[in-house]
Motif scaffolding. Structure first.
Motif, PDB file in Angstrom:
ATOM      1  N   TYR A 198     -21.075  19.354  -6.398  1.00  0.00           N
ATOM      2  CA  TYR A 198     -20.622  20.855  -6.603  1.00  0.00           C
ATOM      3  C   TYR A 198     -20.937  21.552  -5.292  1.00  0.00           C
ATOM      4  O   TYR A 198     -20.059  22.285  -4.827  1.00  0.00           O
ATOM      5  N   ASP A 199     -21.992  21.511  -4.616  1.00  0.00           N
ATOM      6  CA  ASP A 199     -22.262  22.098  -3.238  1.00  0.00           C
ATOM      7  C   ASP A 199     -21.203  21.588  -2.260  1.00  0.00           C
ATOM      8  O   ASP A 199     -20.749  22.498  -1.665  1.00  0.00           O
ATOM      9  N   ALA A 200     -20.830  20.229  -2.190  1.00  0.00           N
ATOM     10  CA  ALA A 200     -19.961  19.941  -1.323  1.00  0.00           C
ATOM     11  C   ALA A 200     -18.349  20.482  -1.601  1.00  0.00           C
ATOM     12  O   ALA A 200     -17.754  20.983  -0.672  1.00  0.00           O
ATOM     13  N   ALA A 201     -18.155  20.414  -2.815  1.00  0.00           N
ATOM     14  CA  ALA A 201     -16.815  21.360  -2.929  1.00  0.00           C
ATOM     15  C   ALA A 201     -16.847  22.715  -3.061  1.00  0.00           C
ATOM     16  O   ALA A 201     -15.863  23.230  -2.525  1.00  0.00           O
ATOM     17  N   ASN A 202     -17.797  23.233  -3.281  1.00  0.00           N
ATOM     18  CA  ASN A 202     -18.165  24.796  -2.989  1.00  0.00           C
ATOM     19  C   ASN A 202     -18.033  25.109  -1.631  1.00  0.00           C
ATOM     20  O   ASN A 202     -17.311  26.175  -1.223  1.00  0.00           O
ATOM     21  N   GLU A 203     -18.508  24.428  -0.576  1.00  0.00           N
ATOM     22  CA  GLU A 203     -18.353  24.525   0.774  1.00  0.00           C
ATOM     23  C   GLU A 203     -17.163  24.290   1.297  1.00  0.00           C
ATOM     24  O   GLU A 203     -16.578  24.885   2.082  1.00  0.00           O
ATOM     25  N   LYS A 204     -16.435  23.278   0.799  1.00  0.00           N
ATOM     26  CA  LYS A 204     -15.033  22.977   1.041  1.00  0.00           C
ATOM     27  C   LYS A 204     -14.107  23.821   0.710  1.00  0.00           C
ATOM     28  O   LYS A 204     -13.129  24.410   1.550  1.00  0.00           O
ATOM     29  N   ALA A 205     -14.361  24.394  -0.538  1.00  0.00           N
ATOM     30  CA  ALA A 205     -13.384  25.615  -0.973  1.00  0.00           C
ATOM     31  C   ALA A 205     -13.592  26.873  -0.168  1.00  0.00           C
ATOM     32  O   ALA A 205     -12.544  27.559  -0.058  1.00  0.00           O
ATOM     33  N   THR A 206     -14.828  27.294   0.182  1.00  0.00           N
ATOM     34  CA  THR A 206     -15.114  28.506   1.075  1.00  0.00           C
ATOM     35  C   THR A 206     -14.106  28.026   2.400  1.00  0.00           C
ATOM     36  O   THR A 206     -13.707  29.005   2.939  1.00  0.00           O
ATOM     37  N   GLY A 207     -14.455  26.887   2.828  1.00  0.00           N
ATOM     38  CA  GLY A 207     -13.614  26.925   4.140  1.00  0.00           C
ATOM     39  C   GLY A 207     -12.026  26.881   3.837  1.00  0.00           C
ATOM     40  O   GLY A 207     -11.244  27.346   4.892  1.00  0.00           O
ATOM     41  N   GLN A 208     -11.676  26.357   2.887  1.00  0.00           N
ATOM     42  CA  GLN A 208     -10.199  26.347   2.489  1.00  0.00           C
ATOM     43  C   GLN A 208      -9.527  27.675   2.219  1.00  0.00           C
ATOM     44  O   GLN A 208      -8.660  28.223   2.561  1.00  0.00           O
ATOM     45  N   SER A 209     -10.432  28.356   1.525  1.00  0.00           N
ATOM     46  CA  SER A 209     -10.109  29.833   1.145  1.00  0.00           C
ATOM     47  C   SER A 209     -10.003  30.608   2.642  1.00  0.00           C
ATOM     48  O   SER A 209      -8.994  31.396   2.913  1.00  0.00           O
ATOM     49  N   LYS A 210     -11.086  30.375   3.606  1.00  0.00           N
ATOM     50  CA  LYS A 210     -10.690  31.241   4.853  1.00  0.00           C
ATOM     51  C   LYS A 210      -9.501  30.767   5.714  1.00  0.00           C
ATOM     52  O   LYS A 210      -8.897  31.370   6.323  1.00  0.00           O
ATOM     53  N   ARG A 211      -9.273  29.597   5.560  1.00  0.00           N
ATOM     54  CA  ARG A 211      -8.245  28.710   6.341  1.00  0.00           C
ATOM     55  C   ARG A 211      -6.843  29.305   5.505  1.00  0.00           C
ATOM     56  O   ARG A 211      -5.795  29.884   6.344  1.00  0.00           O
ATOM     57  N   LEU A 212      -6.932  29.681   4.212  1.00  0.00           N
ATOM     58  CA  LEU A 212      -5.939  30.122   3.571  1.00  0.00           C
ATOM     59  C   LEU A 212      -5.549  31.597   3.958  1.00  0.00           C
ATOM     60  O   LEU A 212      -4.441  31.931   4.100  1.00  0.00           O
ATOM     61  N   ALA A 213      -6.428  32.369   4.272  1.00  0.00           N
ATOM     62  CA  ALA A 213      -6.330  33.734   4.413  1.00  0.00           C
ATOM     63  C   ALA A 213      -5.940  33.858   5.833  1.00  0.00           C
ATOM     64  O   ALA A 213      -5.006  34.913   6.114  1.00  0.00           O
ATOM     65  N   SER A 214      -6.553  32.997   6.848  1.00  0.00           N
ATOM     66  CA  SER A 214      -5.808  32.907   8.189  1.00  0.00           C
ATOM     67  C   SER A 214      -4.329  32.546   8.258  1.00  0.00           C
ATOM     68  O   SER A 214      -3.578  33.188   8.930  1.00  0.00           O
TER      69      SER A 214
END
Length: 371
Positions: A66-82
């Motif tokens: 869960y923690d790993a997926a949460n970290e990954k989702a946070t990074g992907q969300s930032k990339r998506l915003a960019s």
């Protein structure tokens, strides 16, 4: 080339930007455990303890996922915003080119020249630097050629950014599904363990507590690292071991960043374990260690597996206060070594942050965040 048709094509290519913006990140749903396991009445305490340990271990493995997926989702969300921002800029540039091409075509129809200064004003990153000398304007056919070449470049960039955004959106949805699946597993395992504990008779609960204390005493004597039986090395800290009075004194004080990390972790003693939590009121195991070292001015990876993979490995015999001891073959638990054969850690759901013998769980190895 039909400029009007080209403009419609460009606008259709950027429609994905609106789709990307519509993604809403929501937490995974809550689930109940499918079964209702109960311990066998009068069963051996070791069997009950083993069953509970197994369920909480599975919950911890799922928590790491869960923690790993949460970290990954946070990074992907930032990339998506960019990517959204990049798409918006490219869309604006493409529209400017379309408008410029229309103006050039009208000038060509009239047999006029078209100002290269106007071309620079629309396309330049710093239009205020465009040459004001309209006398240098090229003929419209040359300008049109430049416009079409720039349109081709903008269209290729738009295609690339659209493809990247589409892939990132797909990856993000997959990560969120993984996160929801891990959350379900955590909740199911914890619910199973809580049902077992709730069904224990008082004598069984007391027997389990005594058995746990016995196992911890045995683990203390088995510690193969430095400073055995010396007590924790936190300067001014207060232990909170299994008996409620942790070891104290006997080891050198810790200074520098390691000392700050140890002091922060020790100050969290008594706060509850919370899976996926990074404080300030509750922590999971890697949440505690990552926040403690961030507090000391040395950020480290969020999860215990990433800490094991990304930090410098040191031998068990050279463990120092502030080092992280990684447990189990899958690196799914971590505690901070505080000296004297002890760690401070967030044990599992239902428990609070405490000190414990460093050898109370199978040790995978030791990593040192401070270099």
């Amino acid at each position: 080339m039909n400029l009007s048709t080209g403009g419609r094509q460009l606008r259709s290519r950027v429609a994905l930007a609106a789709l990307v913006g519509a993604v809403i990140l929501v937490p995974g749903p809550s689930y109940a455990a499918p079964n209702d396991p109960k311990p066998a009445d009068g069963g051996p305490l070791e069997q009950i303890r083993s069953q509970l340990d197994g369920l909480y271990r599975e919950a911890e493995v799922a928590t790491e996922a869960y923690d790993a997926a949460n970290e990954k989702a946070t990074g992907q969300s930032k990339r998506l915003a960019s990517l959204q921002s990049d798409l918006a800029r490219t869309q604006g540039r493409a529209q400017a080119l379309h408008d410029l091409a229309g103006a050039a075509a009208r000038a060509q129809y009239r047999g006029d020249y078209f100002s290269s200064a106007g071309f620079q004003l629309i396309l330049g990153d710093h239009p205020e630097n465009a040459l004001p000398d309209a006398a240098q304007a090229a003929r419209t056919r040359d300008t049109l050629h430049n416009i079409y070449e720039n349109q081709k470049t903008a269209r290729a960039e738009l295609d690339r950014q659209t493809e990247a955004a589409t892939k990132n959106l797909r990856d993000l949805k997959k990560t969120l599904a993984d996160k929801a699946d891990a959350k379900e597993k955590i909740q199911n395992k914890i619910a199973d363990a809580e049902r077992i504990e709730a069904g224990l008779k008082s004598e069984q609960a007391n027997g389990l507590a005594q058995l746990e204390k016995q196992k911890e005493n045995e683990a203390t004597s088995k510690w193969p690292g430095p400073g055995a039986n010396a007590g924790p090395a936190n300067k001014g800290g207060t232990g909170n071991g299994p008996s409620g009075n942790g070891p104290s004194g006997g080891a050198p004080a810790v200074s520098g960043r390691a000392g700050q990390a140890v002091s922060f972790a020790m100050a969290q003693i008594g706060k509850p374990y919370g899976w996926g939590d990074v404080g300030p009121s509750s922590y999971d195991c890697s949440g505690l260690t990552s926040v403690a070292w961030a507090h000391a001015g040395h950020p480290i990876p969020r999860t215990s597996q990433a800490q094991w993979q990304g930090l410098r490995h040191v031998s068990l015999s050279s463990a120092q206060p502030g080092d992280l001891i990684i447990y189990f073959n899958d690196a799914t638990h971590v505690g901070m070594y505080i000296g004297g054969g002890q760690i401070v850690h967030a044990p599992r759901p239902g428990r609070t942050i405490t000190t414990a013998p460093a050898a109370s769980m199978p040790i995978l190895g030791v990593v040192r965040p401070g270099g």
